[in-house]
Design a protein around this motif. Sequence first.
Motif, PDB file in Angstrom:
ATOM      1  N   GLU A 169      43.398  31.299 126.074  1.00 24.20           N
ATOM      2  CA  GLU A 169      42.886  32.598 125.671  1.00 24.20           C
ATOM      3  C   GLU A 169      42.464  33.403 126.898  1.00 24.20           C
ATOM      4  OE1 GLU A 169      40.532  33.059 121.710  1.00 24.20           O
ATOM      5  OE2 GLU A 169      39.158  33.308 123.379  1.00 24.20           O
ATOM      6  N   ARG A 208      39.569  43.365 118.075  1.00 26.82           N
ATOM      7  CA  ARG A 208      39.256  42.276 117.133  1.00 26.82           C
ATOM      8  C   ARG A 208      38.011  41.499 117.579  1.00 26.82           C
ATOM      9  NH1 ARG A 208      44.636  42.295 115.568  1.00 26.82           N
ATOM     10  NH2 ARG A 208      45.343  41.746 117.645  1.00 26.82           N
ATOM     11  N   ARG A 209      37.896  41.286 118.876  1.00 28.50           N
ATOM     12  CA  ARG A 209      36.772  40.493 119.394  1.00 28.50           C
ATOM     13  C   ARG A 209      35.441  41.211 119.240  1.00 28.50           C
ATOM     14  NH1 ARG A 209      38.676  37.902 125.185  1.00 28.50           N
ATOM     15  NH2 ARG A 209      40.482  36.803 124.359  1.00 28.50           N
ATOM     16  N   LEU A 234      42.371  40.863 129.489  1.00 31.40           N
ATOM     17  CA  LEU A 234      42.966  41.778 128.501  1.00 31.40           C
ATOM     18  C   LEU A 234      42.893  43.220 128.993  1.00 31.40           C
ATOM     19  CD1 LEU A 234      41.493  40.220 125.229  1.00 31.40           C
ATOM     20  CD2 LEU A 234      43.902  40.262 125.883  1.00 31.40           C
ATOM     21  N   ASP A 257      37.143  41.818 109.803  1.00 32.99           N
ATOM     22  CA  ASP A 257      37.970  42.911 110.338  1.00 32.99           C
ATOM     23  C   ASP A 257      38.506  43.799 109.222  1.00 32.99           C
ATOM     24  OD1 ASP A 257      40.713  44.108 111.292  1.00 32.99           O
ATOM     25  OD2 ASP A 257      39.613  43.597 113.095  1.00 32.99           O
ATOM     26  N   ASP A 269      38.034  38.917 128.462  1.00 37.05           N
ATOM     27  CA  ASP A 269      38.032  40.371 128.270  1.00 37.05           C
ATOM     28  C   ASP A 269      38.620  41.064 129.499  1.00 37.05           C
ATOM     29  OD1 ASP A 269      34.938  40.887 126.337  1.00 37.05           O
ATOM     30  OD2 ASP A 269      36.906  40.071 125.823  1.00 37.05           O
ATOM     31  N   THR A 301      40.956  46.857 112.845  1.00 37.69           N
ATOM     32  CA  THR A 301      41.727  46.890 114.102  1.00 37.69           C
ATOM     33  C   THR A 301      43.031  47.649 113.918  1.00 37.69           C
ATOM     34  OG1 THR A 301      40.758  44.800 114.818  1.00 37.69           O
ATOM     35  CG2 THR A 301      42.810  45.446 115.871  1.00 37.69           C
ATOM     36  N   HIS A 352      48.826  45.654 122.346  1.00 39.01           N
ATOM     37  CA  HIS A 352      48.514  44.383 121.680  1.00 39.01           C
ATOM     38  C   HIS A 352      47.280  43.750 122.311  1.00 39.01           C
ATOM     39  CE1 HIS A 352      52.000  44.344 119.133  1.00 39.01           C
ATOM     40  NE2 HIS A 352      52.780  44.594 120.175  1.00 39.01           N
ATOM     41  N   ALA A 353      47.204  43.855 123.647  1.00 37.77           N
ATOM     42  CA  ALA A 353      46.032  43.327 124.354  1.00 37.77           C
ATOM     43  C   ALA A 353      44.788  44.099 123.937  1.00 37.77           C
ATOM     44  CB  ALA A 353      46.235  43.427 125.863  1.00 37.77           C
ATOM     45  N   TYR A 354      44.924  45.410 123.788  1.00 39.87           N
ATOM     46  CA  TYR A 354      43.774  46.203 123.362  1.00 39.87           C
ATOM     47  C   TYR A 354      43.379  45.855 121.934  1.00 39.87           C
ATOM     48  CZ  TYR A 354      40.430  49.909 122.993  1.00 39.87           C
ATOM     49  OH  TYR A 354      39.235  50.587 122.826  1.00 39.87           O
ATOM     50  N   GLY A 355      44.373  45.572 121.101  1.00 40.54           N
ATOM     51  CA  GLY A 355      44.077  45.150 119.741  1.00 40.54           C
ATOM     52  C   GLY A 355      43.225  43.879 119.722  1.00 40.54           C
ATOM     53  N   GLU A 356      43.522  42.965 120.625  1.00 39.65           N
ATOM     54  CA  GLU A 356      42.727  41.730 120.713  1.00 39.65           C
ATOM     55  C   GLU A 356      41.288  42.035 121.123  1.00 39.65           C
ATOM     56  OE1 GLU A 356      43.233  38.767 119.699  1.00 39.65           O
ATOM     57  OE2 GLU A 356      41.372  37.962 120.572  1.00 39.65           O
TER      58      GLU A 356
END
Lengths: 177, 113
Positions: free
Chosen positions: A2, A26-27, A8, B23, A5, B27, A19-23
């Motif tokens: 993983e 989510r966090r 990412l 979520d 931050d 997102t 996609h990285a920003y989406g992670e």
Amino acid sequence: MELTDAGLVARVLVDDDQHAYGELVRRHQSSVRGLLRQLTRGDIALADDLAQDAFVRAYKNIRSFRGEAKFSTWLYRIAYNCFRENARKRKELVGINEEQWQAEQDPQTVDPGLRHDLMHALSLLPLHERSAVLLCCQNGLSHDEAARVLEIPLGTVKTNVLRGREKLKKTLAAWVK
Amino acid sequence: MNGENQEDWLDKKLQEAAPYIEDDGFTARVLRQLPAPQMRWQFLRPFILVAMSALASALTYVLSDGGRFVIVEMFKLATIPTLWVVAFALASGMLVMAGGIFAAMSKTAQIQS
């Protein structure tokens, strides 16, 4: 493995990797939305709108993130600014929406009576004390991190936390004993 | 409950009153609002650099009458006294070294700050 931050953020900066920003979203969505729900005194719809604005603004300004503080601290600052701008536009905070608030809580963690009184006690605090208490006592930020989020001196944060806590202890005296 | 315990209790109750928020599509909604990714021109950078270098070389060759000035200047250099050449080479070397030391010291100061 993983990514952190920082990893990412680097992907977003170098490759414009959404996609990285989406992670990242989510966090951190739970803590940001939670903070905004507390600041807006339980207005879930408003808090989520502000949270969305905050994350979009963070993406657009991600080049200004220098990595001196944690990404979450930088994010909280943006979220808090979104809240402040919105409150200025509306000139008042919306009232407590207790029904929505209660529906979101896990009934097994906090006594419903205490939760009700705690939420009410928080809403009675002036904004600067409430913000400081939420960031430091609920979200676990250090005083220094909270000072960066709120853009106020460190001493002021400490004073606001102290005063906020004292007021909460007085209001919740029956539960504390 | 003494003062410190009261504060610990209060912090614990505040944290418990803020459960994890699912979520639930949040997102996805954020991602839909993001601006479209910009076209990345960075992969073209090496090609552009090579093309510009080739163009500059071609222009220099054409404008200098097939590089004739190079031959002329080389001939002039060959007539300079050896001592002058050595002094010039030494001075150039020292200048480059000074520049490198200055850059290293600046970088060190930047890292330390």
